[in-house]
Design a protein around this motif. Structure first.
Motif, mmCIF file in Angstrom:
data_model
loop_
_atom_site.group_PDB
_atom_site.id
_atom_site.type_symbol
_atom_site.label_atom_id
_atom_site.label_comp_id
_atom_site.label_asym_id
_atom_site.label_seq_id
_atom_site.Cartn_x
_atom_site.Cartn_y
_atom_site.Cartn_z
ATOM 1 N N THR A 41 0.509 -1.076 0.670
ATOM 2 C CA THR A 41 0.121 -0.057 0.057
ATOM 3 C C THR A 41 0.790 0.604 0.052
ATOM 4 O O THR A 41 1.670 1.127 0.857
ATOM 5 C CB THR A 41 -0.976 0.482 1.137
ATOM 6 O OG1 THR A 41 -1.787 -1.160 1.425
ATOM 7 C CG2 THR A 41 -2.100 1.038 1.337
ATOM 8 N N PRO A 42 1.022 2.133 -0.590
ATOM 9 C CA PRO A 42 1.630 3.636 -0.571
ATOM 10 C C PRO A 42 1.653 3.834 0.280
ATOM 11 O O PRO A 42 0.164 4.188 0.875
ATOM 12 C CB PRO A 42 1.317 4.201 -2.466
ATOM 13 C CG PRO A 42 0.072 2.803 -2.993
ATOM 14 C CD PRO A 42 -0.274 2.681 -1.919
ATOM 15 N N THR A 43 2.371 4.766 0.765
ATOM 16 C CA THR A 43 2.609 5.579 2.143
ATOM 17 C C THR A 43 3.546 7.032 0.950
ATOM 18 O O THR A 43 4.253 7.347 0.873
ATOM 19 C CB THR A 43 3.247 5.246 2.346
ATOM 20 O OG1 THR A 43 2.808 3.947 3.267
ATOM 21 C CG2 THR A 43 3.456 6.054 4.185
ATOM 22 N N LEU A 44 1.911 8.424 1.353
ATOM 23 C CA LEU A 44 3.382 9.318 0.570
ATOM 24 C C LEU A 44 3.693 10.055 1.708
ATOM 25 O O LEU A 44 3.716 9.654 3.307
ATOM 26 C CB LEU A 44 1.664 10.587 0.909
ATOM 27 C CG LEU A 44 0.884 10.408 -0.202
ATOM 28 C CD1 LEU A 44 -0.798 11.374 -0.227
ATOM 29 C CD2 LEU A 44 1.636 10.427 -1.518
ATOM 30 N N PRO A 45 5.075 10.391 1.419
ATOM 31 C CA PRO A 45 6.251 11.060 2.134
ATOM 32 C C PRO A 45 5.293 12.724 2.372
ATOM 33 O O PRO A 45 4.754 13.005 1.811
ATOM 34 C CB PRO A 45 7.317 11.034 1.120
ATOM 35 C CG PRO A 45 6.790 11.306 0.272
ATOM 36 C CD PRO A 45 5.554 10.230 -0.057
ATOM 37 N N ASP A 46 6.124 13.193 3.378
ATOM 38 C CA ASP A 46 5.203 14.108 3.577
ATOM 39 C C ASP A 46 6.298 15.482 2.892
ATOM 40 O O ASP A 46 5.807 16.414 2.277
ATOM 41 C CB ASP A 46 5.732 15.303 5.220
ATOM 42 C CG ASP A 46 5.437 14.516 6.127
ATOM 43 O OD1 ASP A 46 3.792 14.172 6.583
ATOM 44 O OD2 ASP A 46 5.156 13.443 6.911
ATOM 45 N N ALA A 47 7.418 15.078 2.112
ATOM 46 C CA ALA A 47 7.887 16.348 1.725
ATOM 47 C C ALA A 47 8.965 15.169 0.446
ATOM 48 O O ALA A 47 9.226 14.629 0.739
ATOM 49 C CB ALA A 47 8.666 17.152 1.866
ATOM 50 N N VAL A 48 9.753 15.461 -0.570
ATOM 51 C CA VAL A 48 10.433 15.523 -1.661
ATOM 52 C C VAL A 48 12.197 16.117 -1.578
ATOM 53 O O VAL A 48 11.093 17.210 -2.011
ATOM 54 C CB VAL A 48 9.795 14.554 -2.633
ATOM 55 C CG1 VAL A 48 10.722 13.850 -3.514
ATOM 56 C CG2 VAL A 48 8.945 13.836 -2.155
ATOM 57 N N ALA A 49 12.632 15.644 -1.383
ATOM 58 C CA ALA A 49 14.297 16.534 -1.422
ATOM 59 C C ALA A 49 15.328 15.945 -3.103
ATOM 60 O O ALA A 49 15.791 14.939 -2.203
ATOM 61 C CB ALA A 49 14.866 16.660 -0.121
#
Length: 463
Positions: A41-49
Motif C-alpha cells: 500500500t503506498p505511503t505519501l512522504p511529507d516532502a520530497v528532497a
C-alpha cells in the motif's frame, strides 16, 4: 504566517532554505515517491528532497536525525520489495539528480560515479574507452540503488554481482557524518569491511553518495544463442550440466512456457514457440566463443533441445536480451487487469531442478497463472505470480503461494532473496533463514549506526 510546530515541518522549513524549489510538497510528486513497483500500500512522504551534492544529503540527514524525522532514499523507483515506500512518511530523499561520472581510470579499469547514474548511462559513457560495467538487473535502476539492494542480473554467472564489482563507497551516516570506505586497490587486509556492510543495507544504515566501481574490458567476441526444450525439467538439467562442466558462459537465462508466451506477444519474438527456452551468451575470443557455444549445444541436444538460433551481430543480440529484460512487463501484460508479485529464490545449483519444478507445480495447484524466469546459471529464479488487480483474496492467495515457494527454497539450502533484497516483502523470512541470534546482531548494527531509527524505517526488520 502559521508557526511551524511539528518536527517534520521544522525539517521542511530548514531544508527549503538551501534546497529552494528542490524541496517539494506537491501532491503528485509525493505520490510518485510513495512506492516502487511492488504491491504494498503506498505511503505519501511529507516532502520530497531532490538533492544534488553530498553536502546537501549530509545537511538533510543531520536535520532529520536532530528532529527524529524518517528518511527514505529514492533512486529510480524500480524496487520490487517496497524499499522506497516511506512507511513512516517524513522525507523521501531523491538522489536521481546525482548523475556525474567523476573519474574513469582506464589503466586501472575503475571509475568513480554518483549514485544516480544508471548502468545504461555508464556503459554509454564507457563504450569508446573499450570498457563496460557488467552488472545488469535489467531495469533502468540507478547504481546507488543497485548497491543498496545488493543487485545482480543476467551477467552475474560470469562477472559476479554488484558486491564483487564495488571497490569503495562514500556514505552519509544517519547523523550527517560522511565516511569513505574501500579504495582503488583490488584487495586490502585492514579493518572491518565497511564497503560490504553498506552493500545490501537498503538505506537502513546510511545513504550512498559516491560509488567506485570495478570495470571490465569489452570482449573481443560475443555470441548469443536461443534453444527450446520439450519440458521445463530438460532445460533445468541442461543448465546444471553446463555449469558443472565448467563452461564459462556469460549469461544463461531460463524462461518457462508461460513466460515465453508472454514475451512472444509483448516483444514480438517471431520464430519461437511458447516452450521452455534458454537464452545464452558467450564472451571471449572468436575461437573461445565458438568452442563454448558448440559445447553447450551438444549438452542441450542430449536433453532434447531444438531450434538453436545463433546471433553474433549486436542488433540481434540486443533484441533477444531486450525481450529478456522486458520479461516482467510481458508477464504482467499476459493477463489484462492483473498485477504480479515476484519470488526471488536462489538455491545451490544442484538443487535447482527441485526448486524450479516445485515452484511450477505449486503454481499450477494454486490455480494462479505464474511465469518463471531466472538467472539460473547461479541458481536464482523468479516466479511472477499474477492475481486480479484490486482483489484482496487474489493478493492473499498469491502471497500464500510466494511463501510456499520460499519455504521450499529455504529447505533446499537456498535463500529468500538472491538479488531483490528484503525491503518490506521478505522481512518475515529473515529469522527463518538466518536464525534469531544472527538477526539480533543485525539489529545491533542498525542501532549503533542509526540510534534514532530514522533511516528507511520498517525495512529489513518487521518492527
Amino acid at each position: 504566517m502559521s508557526l511551524t510546530t511539528t518536527p517534520v515541518e521544522i525539517v521542511i522549513a530548514a531544508a527549503r532554505e538551501f534546497l529552494g524549489d528542490r524541496l517539494s510538497v506537491n501532491g503528485s510528486v509525493r505520490e510518485q515517491h510513495s512506492r516502487g513497483e511492488d504491491t504494498t500500500t503506498p505511503t505519501l512522504p511529507d516532502a520530497v528532497a531532490f538533492v544534488e551534492t553530498t553536502e546537501e544529503v549530509s545537511r538533510i540527514l543531520a536535520l532529520c536525525h536532530q528532529h527524529g524525522v524518517a528518511v527514505t532514499p529514492f533512486g529510480a523507483g524500480t524496487s520490487l520489495e517496497g524499499h522506497v515506500n516511506p512507511v513512516r512518511a517524513g522525507i523521501s530523499l531523491d538522489l536521481s539528480r546525482m548523475t556525474a561520472v567523476l573519474e574513469v581510470n582506464e589503466e586501472d579499469m575503475d571509475c568513480l560515479i554518483e549514485p544516480g547514474v544508471t548502468r545504461q548511462e555508464l556503459n554509454a559513457f564507457l563504450r569508446d574507452k573499450g570498457m563496460f560495467f557488467p552488472v545488469d538487473p535489467g531495469s533502468h535502476a540507478t547504481i546507488g540503488g543497485m548497491c543498496a539492494t545488493r543487485a545482480s542480473g543476467t551477467n552475474a554467472v560470469r562477472y559476479g554481482t554488484i558486491r564483487e564489482n564495488v571497490l569503495g563507497l562514500e556514505v552519509v551516516l544517519a547523523d550527517g557524518r560522511v565516511i569513505q570506505t574501500g579504495g582503488r586497490v583490488r584487495k586490502a587486509s585492514n579493518g572491518y569491511d565497511l564497503t560490504r556492510l553498506f552493500i545490501g543495507s537498503e538505506g537502513t544504515l546510511g545513504v550512498i553518495t559516491k560509488v567506485r566501481l570495478r570495470l571490465h574490458g569489452i570482449p573481443e567476441a560475443m555470441s548469443a544463442a536461443v534453444c527450446q526444450f520439450p519440458t521445463l525439467a530438460a532445460a533445468v538439467e541442461t543448465v546444471i550440466t553446463v555449469m558443472q562442466s565448467g563452461i564459462p558462459v556469460a549469461r544463461i537465462e531460463l524462461l518457462d512456457e508461460d513466460q515465453m508466451e508472454a514475451c512472444i506477444k509483448y516483444s514480438k519474438l517471431e520464430g519461437f514457440a511458447a516452450k521452455t527456452t534458454l537464452f545464452l551468451e558467450f564472451h571471449g575470443t572468436d575461437a573461445g566463443v565458438k568452442e563454448q557455444a558448440e559445447a553447450v549445444e551438444a549438452i542441450a541436444s542430449d536433453y532434447g533441445a531444438t531450434g538453436f538460433a545463433w546471433a553474433t551481430d549486436a542488433e540481434s543480440r540486443n533484441r533477444l536480451w531486450q525481450a529478456r529484460h522486458d520479461a516482467y512487463w510481458a508477464a504482467v501484460a499476459l493477463k489484462p487487469a492483473h498485477r504480479g508479485i515476484t519470488t526471488d529464490v536462489c538455491v545451490p545449483i544442484s538443487r535447482l531442478a527441485e526448486a524450479v519444478l516445485g515452484a511450477k507445480e505449486k503454481s499450477r495447484a494454486s490455480g494462479l497463472t505464474s511465469c518463471i524466469v531466472g538467472h539460473v546459471g547461479d541458481g536464482n529464479f523468479h516466479c511472477l505470480i499474477l492475481f486480479p488487480e484490486g482483489s484482496q483474496e487474489g493478493l492473499e492467495q498469491a502471497w500464500a503461494l510466494d511463501r510456499a515457494i520460499v519455504a521450499e527454497g529455504l529447505a533446499l539450502g537456498g535463500t529468500c532473496s538472491g538479488e531483490h533484497g528484503v525491503g518490506l516483502g521478505k522481512r518475515e523470512f529473515l529469522e527463518q533463514e538466518h536464525g534469531a541470534e544472527a538477526l539480533a546482531v543485525m539489529r545491533s548494527v542498525k542501532v549503533a549506526l542509526d540510534p534514532r531509527g530514522i533511516m528507511n524505517p520498517g525495512k529489513m526488520f518487521r518492527n
